[in-house]
Write a protein that holds these residues in place. Structure first.
Motif, PDB file in Angstrom:
ATOM      1  N   ALA A   1     -22.254  71.227 -80.370  1.00  0.00           N
ATOM      2  CA  ALA A   1     -22.069  71.497 -81.800  1.00  0.00           C
ATOM      3  C   ALA A   1     -20.622  71.256 -82.216  1.00  0.00           C
ATOM      4  CB  ALA A   1     -22.484  72.928 -82.118  1.00  0.00           C
ATOM      5  N   THR A   2     -19.683  71.664 -81.361  1.00  0.00           N
ATOM      6  CA  THR A   2     -18.264  71.458 -81.671  1.00  0.00           C
ATOM      7  C   THR A   2     -17.961  69.971 -81.808  1.00  0.00           C
ATOM      8  OG1 THR A   2     -17.720  73.439 -80.413  1.00  0.00           O
ATOM      9  CG2 THR A   2     -15.911  71.932 -80.882  1.00  0.00           C
ATOM     10  N   LEU A   3     -18.437  69.213 -80.843  1.00  0.00           N
ATOM     11  CA  LEU A   3     -18.199  67.764 -80.862  1.00  0.00           C
ATOM     12  C   LEU A   3     -18.853  67.132 -82.098  1.00  0.00           C
ATOM     13  CD1 LEU A   3     -17.229  65.155 -79.437  1.00  0.00           C
ATOM     14  CD2 LEU A   3     -19.442  65.087 -78.281  1.00  0.00           C
ATOM     15  N   GLU A   4     -20.118  67.429 -82.318  1.00  0.00           N
ATOM     16  CA  GLU A   4     -20.841  66.817 -83.448  1.00  0.00           C
ATOM     17  C   GLU A   4     -20.198  67.187 -84.788  1.00  0.00           C
ATOM     18  OE1 GLU A   4     -25.361  66.371 -81.580  1.00  0.00           O
ATOM     19  OE2 GLU A   4     -24.951  67.948 -83.067  1.00  0.00           O
ATOM     20  N   LEU A   5     -19.770  68.450 -84.884  1.00  0.00           N
ATOM     21  CA  LEU A   5     -19.158  68.914 -86.124  1.00  0.00           C
ATOM     22  C   LEU A   5     -17.863  68.146 -86.411  1.00  0.00           C
ATOM     23  CD1 LEU A   5     -19.001  70.955 -88.473  1.00  0.00           C
ATOM     24  CD2 LEU A   5     -17.927  72.560 -86.899  1.00  0.00           C
ATOM     25  N   LEU A   6     -17.032  68.001 -85.396  1.00  0.00           N
ATOM     26  CA  LEU A   6     -15.772  67.265 -85.576  1.00  0.00           C
ATOM     27  C   LEU A   6     -16.062  65.811 -85.930  1.00  0.00           C
ATOM     28  CD1 LEU A   6     -13.686  68.828 -82.653  1.00  0.00           C
ATOM     29  CD2 LEU A   6     -13.268  69.136 -85.107  1.00  0.00           C
ATOM     30  N   GLU A   7     -17.108  65.262 -85.331  1.00  0.00           N
ATOM     31  CA  GLU A   7     -17.478  63.868 -85.652  1.00  0.00           C
ATOM     32  C   GLU A   7     -17.974  63.765 -87.095  1.00  0.00           C
ATOM     33  OE1 GLU A   7     -18.718  62.341 -81.138  1.00  0.00           O
ATOM     34  OE2 GLU A   7     -20.263  63.122 -82.497  1.00  0.00           O
ATOM     35  N   LYS A   8     -18.794  64.735 -87.505  1.00  0.00           N
ATOM     36  CA  LYS A   8     -19.286  64.731 -88.891  1.00  0.00           C
ATOM     37  C   LYS A   8     -18.133  64.797 -89.879  1.00  0.00           C
ATOM     38  CE  LYS A   8     -23.795  66.885 -88.369  1.00  0.00           C
ATOM     39  NZ  LYS A   8     -24.426  68.183 -88.201  1.00  0.00           N
ATOM     40  N   LEU A   9     -17.057  65.468 -89.461  1.00  0.00           N
ATOM     41  CA  LEU A   9     -15.900  65.609 -90.338  1.00  0.00           C
ATOM     42  C   LEU A   9     -14.969  64.397 -90.223  1.00  0.00           C
ATOM     43  CD1 LEU A   9     -15.298  69.397 -89.680  1.00  0.00           C
ATOM     44  CD2 LEU A   9     -16.036  68.396 -91.850  1.00  0.00           C
ATOM     45  N   GLY A  10     -15.471  63.347 -89.562  1.00  0.00           N
ATOM     46  CA  GLY A  10     -14.745  62.078 -89.513  1.00  0.00           C
ATOM     47  C   GLY A  10     -13.630  62.021 -88.491  1.00  0.00           C
ATOM     48  N   GLN A  11     -13.670  62.893 -87.514  1.00  0.00           N
ATOM     49  CA  GLN A  11     -12.569  62.940 -86.547  1.00  0.00           C
ATOM     50  C   GLN A  11     -12.846  62.045 -85.343  1.00  0.00           C
ATOM     51  OE1 GLN A  11      -9.669  64.623 -87.317  1.00  0.00           O
ATOM     52  NE2 GLN A  11     -10.784  64.739 -89.250  1.00  0.00           N
ATOM     53  N   ASP A  12     -11.768  61.617 -84.750  1.00  0.00           N
ATOM     54  CA  ASP A  12     -11.817  60.761 -83.571  1.00  0.00           C
ATOM     55  C   ASP A  12     -11.671  61.661 -82.337  1.00  0.00           C
ATOM     56  OD1 ASP A  12     -11.616  58.759 -81.736  1.00  0.00           O
ATOM     57  OD2 ASP A  12      -9.663  57.995 -82.418  1.00  0.00           O
ATOM     58  N   VAL A  13     -12.761  61.928 -81.658  1.00  0.00           N
ATOM     59  CA  VAL A  13     -12.763  62.944 -80.597  1.00  0.00           C
ATOM     60  C   VAL A  13     -13.097  62.344 -79.237  1.00  0.00           C
ATOM     61  CG1 VAL A  13     -13.621  65.222 -79.929  1.00  0.00           C
ATOM     62  CG2 VAL A  13     -13.706  64.528 -82.327  1.00  0.00           C
ATOM     63  N   ASP A  14     -12.356  62.768 -78.267  1.00  0.00           N
ATOM     64  CA  ASP A  14     -12.546  62.337 -76.893  1.00  0.00           C
ATOM     65  C   ASP A  14     -12.726  63.562 -76.000  1.00  0.00           C
ATOM     66  OD1 ASP A  14     -12.624  59.820 -75.951  1.00  0.00           O
ATOM     67  OD2 ASP A  14     -10.537  59.783 -75.220  1.00  0.00           O
ATOM     68  N   TYR A  15     -13.586  63.450 -75.011  1.00  0.00           N
ATOM     69  CA  TYR A  15     -13.733  64.548 -74.046  1.00  0.00           C
ATOM     70  C   TYR A  15     -13.299  64.017 -72.680  1.00  0.00           C
ATOM     71  CZ  TYR A  15     -16.268  67.650 -70.797  1.00  0.00           C
ATOM     72  OH  TYR A  15     -16.605  68.491 -69.774  1.00  0.00           O
ATOM     73  N   PRO A  16     -12.100  64.346 -72.218  1.00  0.00           N
ATOM     74  CA  PRO A  16     -11.661  63.840 -70.904  1.00  0.00           C
ATOM     75  C   PRO A  16     -12.589  64.371 -69.806  1.00  0.00           C
ATOM     76  CG  PRO A  16      -9.844  64.872 -72.119  1.00  0.00           C
ATOM     77  CD  PRO A  16     -11.101  65.215 -72.844  1.00  0.00           C
ATOM     78  N   MET A  17     -13.139  63.458 -69.039  1.00  0.00           N
ATOM     79  CA  MET A  17     -14.183  63.829 -68.072  1.00  0.00           C
ATOM     80  C   MET A  17     -13.656  64.649 -66.886  1.00  0.00           C
ATOM     81  SD  MET A  17     -17.043  62.822 -69.304  1.00  0.00           S
ATOM     82  CE  MET A  17     -18.312  62.641 -68.042  1.00  0.00           C
ATOM     83  N   ASN A  18     -12.356  64.571 -66.624  1.00  0.00           N
ATOM     84  CA  ASN A  18     -11.824  65.265 -65.452  1.00  0.00           C
ATOM     85  C   ASN A  18     -11.317  66.684 -65.747  1.00  0.00           C
ATOM     86  OD1 ASN A  18     -12.409  63.445 -63.491  1.00  0.00           O
ATOM     87  ND2 ASN A  18     -10.469  62.336 -63.681  1.00  0.00           N
ATOM     88  N   GLN A  19     -11.678  67.210 -66.884  1.00  0.00           N
ATOM     89  CA  GLN A  19     -11.173  68.539 -67.233  1.00  0.00           C
ATOM     90  C   GLN A  19     -11.900  69.646 -66.455  1.00  0.00           C
ATOM     91  OE1 GLN A  19     -12.675  70.135 -71.210  1.00  0.00           O
ATOM     92  NE2 GLN A  19     -12.721  67.941 -71.564  1.00  0.00           N
ATOM     93  N   THR A  20     -11.167  70.744 -66.221  1.00  0.00           N
ATOM     94  CA  THR A  20     -11.772  71.877 -65.515  1.00  0.00           C
ATOM     95  C   THR A  20     -11.575  73.162 -66.311  1.00  0.00           C
ATOM     96  OG1 THR A  20      -9.747  72.244 -64.224  1.00  0.00           O
ATOM     97  CG2 THR A  20     -11.436  70.839 -63.228  1.00  0.00           C
ATOM     98  N   CYS A  21     -10.370  73.732 -66.250  1.00  0.00           N
ATOM     99  CA  CYS A  21     -10.131  75.078 -66.748  1.00  0.00           C
ATOM    100  C   CYS A  21      -8.688  75.144 -67.217  1.00  0.00           C
ATOM    101  CB  CYS A  21     -10.378  76.051 -65.587  1.00  0.00           C
ATOM    102  SG  CYS A  21      -9.713  77.698 -65.785  1.00  0.00           S
ATOM    103  N   CYS A  22      -8.378  76.081 -68.098  1.00  0.00           N
ATOM    104  CA  CYS A  22      -7.010  76.158 -68.622  1.00  0.00           C
ATOM    105  C   CYS A  22      -6.097  77.012 -67.734  1.00  0.00           C
ATOM    106  CB  CYS A  22      -7.013  76.718 -70.031  1.00  0.00           C
ATOM    107  SG  CYS A  22      -7.552  78.442 -70.128  1.00  0.00           S
TER     108      CYS A  22
END
Lengths: 257, 468
Positions: free
Chosen positions: A31-52
């Motif tokens: 939902a977060t990704l789709e929402l940002l896309e609907k709002l016209g944003q350029d979004v990337d999800y780095p595949m190697n992410q783990t934890c903060c």
């Protein structure tokens, strides 16, 4: 310098999805990704992410957070902004992310990390969610990280004038109404490893929290923090409190249930 | 022999199982928090007062030696005997000697956390001095042989029937007397003769004023005034951090103390003591007991700003559900969790973890102590000093390794795709098992976000890339 504060700049967004959303609540991430896309944003999800790095740092084991923090920077330094559907992770990156050397890259990442509600409310200043309709009575749960660290809503302790960024956003959703619990600002008792090391207190706080919302007439508890809801859902199901849970991103993205 | 850390979690679990007590405790203290909020809303300058109170305390602590000496000089001018106690043992010895000199065998006293810290009753009683607490809650705790469970309302964890039972045992009253009014009357009947015949009186001190050489005692029962006016001898035991420079500063603190503590505008009795009564002696014992050491701790010295209002306890959702005694220390709740480890790091190593770090305490604190941030810092200090349980340390070490390596992390998360009816192995591991005791586990899902993204976005992005 926060690029996000400059008007008209097209930002490259790095999306961070915390581990418990990845594993147990992928819908909140989608939902977060789709929402940002609907709002016209350029979004990337780095595949190697783990934890903060938050779980280790909050347990006092800051040195053990270093590898996760270094990897986080490696994954996200190239983005203008980093957005995450989690208040507590944002709080960690922004306020406590110091297990590694504070280079320019690290500072860039820390200064440009946003929790989703802040990003929508303060940076994108979204006026409307035309696709969103949620004809239900919801109880808003502000996690302690969003309430008292990120300050996305007023807290009762300070007696300040009322404000609530998540409620501002939800008020733009057709058909939604709000239940008012007796203790809206009380912590739900998740607290990371607290939920297991202080299991009895944690579960009692969670049960009290979901009962408070239920008695106020909430059909759903909505929150910007899935970790709180994962805990509350577990407590509600065990205590037999009939209430459902939904991430704010899902409602804003037009979830129908 | 190594000291065992306090098992807060276990004590809290037992407290929660007793639903009647726990619910009352939670509601009663939450009510105090709400009354505090009402008072705050009546004072538009509340945040300004907090800032001033904090600044006054920080200034005083930064110049503590000068102000202490100023107080001593002025107090002596007022005819007060001033004593310095480096620790609890020295405090007790000083008090014992003063009492002996006066031939005092019975001492009545008002509530004082410092005398609890010093274990004064335990010292004096074997030496033939009968010590009687005059604060109702503290007296109940004394009769029940328990520490105060709260710094302002020491017996708040007890229900009326508990008190009736204790009074029946000691005062031979009706064990089934369920009237608070009548029990309070019984206490009055029992206490008055002791008060009237006491050889010496003792109080604490909420504030010590350097410029006047005087000190201020705030109570709601008037028992401190009775204790202080015993003919012949008044001893006041006070921590060295209770100092303020000027009488004018009291205008800030008196306005905040009772509002923060009980949500009442002011304590019923706010008494300024400036010197002995005619024919009597007044002694002030200034107690360090670890305070100057704490003053030197960069991250923790501001905990000395505390005015002991208990607002952090009243608001703390963990404290309300675990009870003060579960902290196993003189000081309980959030303020206790940051002060207690300075007394004994190992024994109180568990207390900074008895918190969700929600931050409510910090924001109600009238002197703006960053309590939840100090809890966070204590966790780091304790980990560095190897005061974390072995298993927790190991789990965090392992989690840190997994989180630092995408392939290991993905393997751990993906195992949940194969067996999603359980939590990932690294999450479920070992001490994490208690999750399910009073809670259900999260529900299994068909796909992680990661694999959804791979399927629904990466492929498209790749195609777009190829097309361009």
């Amino acid at each position: 310098m926060r690029l996000a504060s400059l008007p008209g700049v097209r930002m490259k967004i790095g999306l961070f999805i915390p581990c418990y959303i990845d594993a147990f609540y992928p819908n909140a991430g989608i939902a977060t990704l789709e929402l940002l896309e609907k709002l016209g944003q350029d979004v990337d999800y780095p595949m190697n992410q783990t934890c903060c790095g938050q779980p280790m740092a909050n347990s006092g084991c800051n040195k053990d957070a270093a590898a996760a923090e270094a990897l986080f920077v490696k994954n996200f330094a190239k983005y203008d902004v980093i957005v995450m559907p989690s208040g507590s992770c944002t709080h960690h990156v922004r306020d406590n992310f110091d297990a590694i050397e504070q280079t320019d890259e690290v500072r860039h990442v820390r200064e440009n990390t946003f929790e989703l509600v802040e990003f929508l409310h303060d940076v994108l200043k979204v006026e409307d969610f035309p696709w969103a309709e949620f004809p239900h009575k919801v109880g808003l749960h502000n996690s302690c990280g969003t309430l008292r660290a990120l300050r996305t809503a007023s807290m009762s302790e300070l007696g300040e004038p009322f404000f609530s960024k998540p409620m501002d956003l939800l008020n733009k959703v057709r058909g939604i109404s709000f239940a008012t619990p007796k203790r809206p600002d009380e912590c739900c008792g998740f607290g990371g490893t607290f939920s297991v090391t202080e299991e009895a207190v944690s579960a009692k706080m969670g049960a009290d929290k979901v009962r408070d919302h239920h008695q106020a007439g909430a059909e759903y508890i909505v929150s910007a923090d899935t970790s709180c809801m994962m805990h509350q859902q577990g407590c509600a199901e065990r205590a037999g409190v009939p209430i459902r849970f939904i991430h704010i991103a899902e409602i804003l993205n037009g979830a129908r249930e | 022999m190594k000291v065992k850390p306090v098992n807060h979690a276990k004590a809290a679990e037992a407290f929660i199982e007793d639903t009647a007590h726990m619910d009352f405790h939670d509601e009663r203290l939450w009510d105090l928090r709400q009354k505090r909020d009402e008072q705050m809303h009546l004072l538009p300058e509340w945040q300004d007062l907090r800032a001033r109170a904090s600044a006054i305390k920080e200034h005083t602590l930064a110049n503590l030696p000068e102000y202490l000496e100023q107080f001593e000089t002025n107090a002596k001018k007022n005819g007060i005997h001033v004593h310095w106690a480096a620790d609890g043992a020295e405090h007790n010895r000083i008090v014992g000697e003063i009492l002996e000199k006066h031939g005092a065998k019975s001492l009545i006293k008002s509530k004082s956390m410092v005398t609890e810290e010093c274990c004064m009753r335990e010292y004096l009683e074997p030496r033939g001095v009968v010590v009687t607490e005059t604060d109702l809650g503290e007296r109940i705790q004394q009769l029940d042989n328990q520490m105060p469970s709260h710094i302002v309302v020491p017996a708040v964890h007890k229900l009326i029937p508990d008190v009736a039972k204790i009074f029946a045992e000691h005062y031979h009253t009706d064990p089934n007397d369920n009237s608070a009014q009548s029990l309070a009357w019984q206490q009055r009947l029992a206490a008055r003769p002791v008060i009237l015949s006491a050889d010496a009186g003792m109080t604490g001190g909420n504030f010590v004023v350097a410029e006047t050489g005087s000190f201020v005692v705030c109570t709601n029962e008037g028992n401190a005034d009775l204790s202080a006016t015993v003919p012949g001898l008044h001893i006041a035991t006070i921590g060295i951090e209770r100092l303020v420079p000027r009488m004018a500063d009291m205008g800030v603190f008196i306005r905040m103390l009772s509002r923060s503590a009980l949500g009442s505008p002011i304590t019923q009795y706010t008494t300024h003591f400036r010197g002995p009564q005619k024919g009597s002696e007044m002694h002030v014992v200034l107690v360090d007991n670890g305070r100057s050491h704490r003053l030197g701790m960069e991250d923790f010295w501001t905990s000395l700003k505390c005015i002991r209002c208990g607002a952090c306890m009243n608001t703390c959702p963990v404290y309300r559900r675990s009870g003060g005694l579960s902290y196993g220390a003189v000081y309980s709740g959030p303020i206790g969790a940051i002060i207690d480890p300075t007394f004994n790091e190992r024994k109180y190593s568990t207390l900074p973890f008895a918190s969700t770090m929600n931050g409510s305490c910090t924001n109600v604190c009238p002197v703006k102590i960053n309590i939840h941030e100090q809890l966070y810092k204590w966790r780091r200090v304790l980990a560095e000093h190897h005061e974390l349980p072995f298993v927790k340390r190991e789990v965090m070490h392992m989690a840190g390794k997994i989180m630092g390596q995408p392939t290991l992390y993905r393997a751990a998360i993906n195992s949940t795709e194969a067996a999603l009816s359980t939590m990932p192995r690294f999450v479920l591991y070992n001490w994490l098992n208690p999750w399910g005791k009073h809670r259900e586990l999260p529900h299994p899902v068909k796909q992680t976000f990661h694999s959804w993204y791979k399927q629904n976005r990466l492929k498209t992005k790749k195609k777009e890339g190829e097309g361009a």
